[in-house]
Write a protein that holds these residues in place. Sequence first.
Motif, PDB file in Angstrom:
ATOM      1  N   TYR A  22       0.868  -1.182   0.000  1.00  0.00           N
ATOM      2  CA  TYR A  22       0.000   0.000   0.000  1.00  0.00           C
ATOM      3  C   TYR A  22       0.904   1.230   0.000  1.00  0.00           C
ATOM      4  N   PHE A  23       0.908   1.975  -1.105  1.00  0.00           N
ATOM      5  CA  PHE A  23       1.849   3.086  -1.280  1.00  0.00           C
ATOM      6  C   PHE A  23       1.300   4.429  -0.840  1.00  0.00           C
ATOM      7  N   ALA A  24       0.002   4.529  -0.553  1.00  0.00           N
ATOM      8  CA  ALA A  24      -0.529   5.793  -0.048  1.00  0.00           C
ATOM      9  C   ALA A  24      -0.218   5.909   1.445  1.00  0.00           C
ATOM     10  N   THR A  64     -11.596  22.296   2.595  1.00  0.00           N
ATOM     11  CA  THR A  64     -11.426  23.096   1.379  1.00  0.00           C
ATOM     12  C   THR A  64     -10.592  22.374   0.334  1.00  0.00           C
ATOM     13  N   ASN A  65      -9.807  21.385   0.765  1.00  0.00           N
ATOM     14  CA  ASN A  65      -8.954  20.645  -0.159  1.00  0.00           C
ATOM     15  C   ASN A  65      -9.556  19.264  -0.457  1.00  0.00           C
ATOM     16  N   THR A  66      -9.078  18.660  -1.532  1.00  0.00           N
ATOM     17  CA  THR A  66      -9.495  17.300  -1.856  1.00  0.00           C
ATOM     18  C   THR A  66      -9.000  16.347  -0.772  1.00  0.00           C
ATOM     19  N   VAL A  67      -9.839  15.416  -0.379  1.00  0.00           N
ATOM     20  CA  VAL A  67      -9.426  14.456   0.648  1.00  0.00           C
ATOM     21  C   VAL A  67      -8.262  13.629   0.107  1.00  0.00           C
ATOM     22  N   PRO A  68      -7.136  13.585   0.816  1.00  0.00           N
ATOM     23  CA  PRO A  68      -5.961  12.856   0.311  1.00  0.00           C
ATOM     24  C   PRO A  68      -6.153  11.351   0.397  1.00  0.00           C
ATOM     25  N   PRO A  69      -5.470  10.596  -0.476  1.00  0.00           N
ATOM     26  CA  PRO A  69      -5.544   9.130  -0.379  1.00  0.00           C
ATOM     27  C   PRO A  69      -4.807   8.663   0.868  1.00  0.00           C
ATOM     28  N   ALA A  70      -5.537   8.119   1.822  1.00  0.00           N
ATOM     29  CA  ALA A  70      -4.930   7.723   3.095  1.00  0.00           C
ATOM     30  C   ALA A  70      -5.905   6.846   3.869  1.00  0.00           C
ATOM     31  N   ILE A  71      -5.358   6.073   4.813  1.00  0.00           N
ATOM     32  CA  ILE A  71      -6.158   5.329   5.779  1.00  0.00           C
ATOM     33  C   ILE A  71      -5.708   5.774   7.158  1.00  0.00           C
ATOM     34  N   LEU A  72      -6.636   6.344   7.927  1.00  0.00           N
ATOM     35  CA  LEU A  72      -6.316   6.845   9.257  1.00  0.00           C
ATOM     36  C   LEU A  72      -7.124   6.103  10.313  1.00  0.00           C
ATOM     37  N   GLY A  76     -17.011  -8.899 -13.681  1.00  0.00           N
ATOM     38  CA  GLY A  76     -17.160  -7.513 -13.248  1.00  0.00           C
ATOM     39  C   GLY A  76     -16.502  -6.532 -14.200  1.00  0.00           C
ATOM     40  N   ASP A  77     -16.503  -5.289 -13.804  1.00  0.00           N
ATOM     41  CA  ASP A  77     -15.973  -4.207 -14.644  1.00  0.00           C
ATOM     42  C   ASP A  77     -14.477  -4.031 -14.372  1.00  0.00           C
ATOM     43  N   TRP A  78     -13.683  -4.941 -14.914  1.00  0.00           N
ATOM     44  CA  TRP A  78     -12.232  -4.910 -14.699  1.00  0.00           C
ATOM     45  C   TRP A  78     -11.591  -3.658 -15.297  1.00  0.00           C
ATOM     46  N   VAL A  79     -12.091  -3.219 -16.436  1.00  0.00           N
ATOM     47  CA  VAL A  79     -11.489  -2.059 -17.109  1.00  0.00           C
ATOM     48  C   VAL A  79     -11.535  -0.832 -16.209  1.00  0.00           C
ATOM     49  N   ASN A  80     -12.704  -0.558 -15.615  1.00  0.00           N
ATOM     50  CA  ASN A  80     -12.799   0.625 -14.755  1.00  0.00           C
ATOM     51  C   ASN A  80     -12.028   0.439 -13.452  1.00  0.00           C
ATOM     52  N   LEU A  81     -11.901  -0.794 -12.985  1.00  0.00           N
ATOM     53  CA  LEU A  81     -11.086  -1.028 -11.789  1.00  0.00           C
ATOM     54  C   LEU A  81      -9.626  -0.694 -12.076  1.00  0.00           C
ATOM     55  N   TYR A  82      -9.126  -1.112 -13.245  1.00  0.00           N
ATOM     56  CA  TYR A  82      -7.746  -0.766 -13.603  1.00  0.00           C
ATOM     57  C   TYR A  82      -7.588   0.743 -13.821  1.00  0.00           C
ATOM     58  N   LYS A  83      -8.600   1.383 -14.384  1.00  0.00           N
ATOM     59  CA  LYS A  83      -8.527   2.834 -14.583  1.00  0.00           C
ATOM     60  C   LYS A  83      -8.405   3.561 -13.245  1.00  0.00           C
ATOM     61  N   ARG A  84      -9.182   3.115 -12.255  1.00  0.00           N
ATOM     62  CA  ARG A  84      -9.104   3.726 -10.930  1.00  0.00           C
ATOM     63  C   ARG A  84      -7.745   3.441 -10.291  1.00  0.00           C
ATOM     64  N   PHE A  85      -7.245   2.241 -10.512  1.00  0.00           N
ATOM     65  CA  PHE A  85      -5.935   1.867  -9.984  1.00  0.00           C
ATOM     66  C   PHE A  85      -4.832   2.733 -10.598  1.00  0.00           C
ATOM     67  N   PHE A  86      -4.914   3.004 -11.902  1.00  0.00           N
ATOM     68  CA  PHE A  86      -3.883   3.806 -12.575  1.00  0.00           C
ATOM     69  C   PHE A  86      -3.776   5.222 -12.007  1.00  0.00           C
ATOM     70  N   LYS A  87      -4.874   5.722 -11.434  1.00  0.00           N
ATOM     71  CA  LYS A  87      -4.877   7.073 -10.869  1.00  0.00           C
ATOM     72  C   LYS A  87      -4.373   7.111  -9.421  1.00  0.00           C
ATOM     73  N   SER A  88      -4.075   5.953  -8.870  1.00  0.00           N
ATOM     74  CA  SER A  88      -3.742   5.873  -7.449  1.00  0.00           C
ATOM     75  C   SER A  88      -2.242   5.816  -7.204  1.00  0.00           C
ATOM     76  N   PRO A  89      -1.797   6.186  -5.984  1.00  0.00           N
ATOM     77  CA  PRO A  89      -0.386   6.019  -5.616  1.00  0.00           C
ATOM     78  C   PRO A  89       0.073   4.567  -5.664  1.00  0.00           C
ATOM     79  N   ASN A  90      -0.866   3.625  -5.502  1.00  0.00           N
ATOM     80  CA  ASN A  90      -0.477   2.216  -5.561  1.00  0.00           C
ATOM     81  C   ASN A  90       0.088   1.832  -6.921  1.00  0.00           C
ATOM     82  N   PHE A  91      -0.519   2.357  -7.997  1.00  0.00           N
ATOM     83  CA  PHE A  91       0.012   2.058  -9.331  1.00  0.00           C
ATOM     84  C   PHE A  91       1.382   2.681  -9.512  1.00  0.00           C
TER      85      PHE A  91
END
Length: 560
Positions: free
Chosen positions: A277-279, A299-307, A448-463
Amino acid sequence: MFKPWERFHNWFHCVCVVTFDIELGQTIEAIYPSEDGSGDQEVLTEEDKTNICYLAFPDSNSSCIGDTNFFIRIRRTTPMKLTDFQIWYNARSPVNLQASSDYFYGFVHFRQVKDDTLPRGYFQKSIVLLSPMPFVSLFSDVCSIIAQEVFDKDFSVLTKACKEIDLWTQPRPLSKIKETITLPLLGTSLRVDIPHETRRFLTHYILNDPSRGIQSSLQCSKFEMDAFQKFSFLFSHVQLLWELVLTCEPIIVMTSSPVICSQMVYFLVSLINPLIYFAEYRPYFTIHDSDFKDYTSKTNTVPPAILGVTNPFFTKTLQHWPHIINLDKDVSGHSNKLKKYTSNKLMDSTPGFYTQYKPLLQKDKSFSKKLTKGQRPPQAQMTMFKQHIQDLTESFLHPLERYIQSKSMPLMKDINPFKSPRPNPFDQEEFLADLSKPGGLLTSKTKGDWVNLYKRFFKSPNFQGWYDQKLKDIQQKLTELHLEKLSEEDFKVWVKDKKEVELIDMIMNIQNKLKEIFFSETNARKENVHRKLKDCICDIRNALPLDTQSFLKDIDGSEF
């Protein structure tokens, strides 16, 4: 010959004793090994010490009578330069287990017992082990073993424990499954399996304690086992949680206990093993954290994180986070089974899983039934669960790995011996097109919708983190192939029309390339390449004027 505390620092940074001072509040009472005896480097900065103090005690410790053991993660104020050993270790271990230069992994054992002789009426202290290594299960147990001995006897035990750890062998990755490293500690023996990067990520260790009559084979620690049993009610939502963690969706874990919140955060980030997990994630986060404003700002976009949080103040300040898991302190019973909510309206204290997310992949209902209806021992249940979720991650990674292997490496015939090769870039559109073709990259039976799952993954710090790691591996392989091709060149011919500066540059270039693969595993083929390249360096050097040859007499690659 090892330097003082060198072997200790292969495993831990230091051990802190944190106490509650009636005038100063939480303060570090002592650091082991002492700052005078651990080398030239400052053990902890003042900001690090402050962060540790706030994280060493529960937010509200009035109900934490007895012992409390939990896990923290702290961003270092000054990144640490990895030692040569840690660089060697990281080159061979799974990315999930590598030493970090940016974070401390902290393991806290807090004790609070009534003591009328003290001003506050309570004994309140924490033992905190800090390490660059993310061995969460093992080090949680190590911390508990040390702390219980210290609190039950006296603080001289801490010095004894540090000296024992300084005799431990180095934390080397093991390529054979049945190999273990033996770590003696205060009458207890821990035999630990740290897997090599080429092995699957299932690790274990054996605890043998002759003084207490304990001898058991553990696939996990009590920390991990507790987490599995407490959060079994979430198994019906595990695939949804897996998608959230995979794509780095922001998640808040709210509870009144640092034990439960740290276990839950660890449970979440472990869902995507063997992918790291890279975030950002904080198993226990407080209002005193230096990043507090960044996470609570609306006011800012919620950052990718688990708290993981325990202070009730967060209930309102983090309402804008898209995914919230609100837990009771006691979550083991069926009465606390959490429900999935369909909207993020103003949340009260009711336990619940608050999210609007709809899973992109279909749930594996057969696995949920198999897990919940089985009559297996808890450890067997957990092993089966971990294997299932790891298989899910590996089925997701498989198309990515296949694409990288087939597209990123240039052909051997296209590698120019006199020009450093570069990997081909990752083309996301091409990958997605190949994914959907009949007989293409996708091999998983899950619908399932693998294409959109990969698209979401590509936008993440994990990718990005995964891809950066792959690029390092590819570049390493390209360097080795490049050197192999370079070693086949006839440098006695190549030198004839070259200027002196070009000859010196080539010698230095070959030497630097040899350094790049110094940490690679050796074999007969590589040894042959090394020998040929040393001969190449000699051929180039012999074409230089005698005075320059004398200056470069030691540069022949012999140290490799």
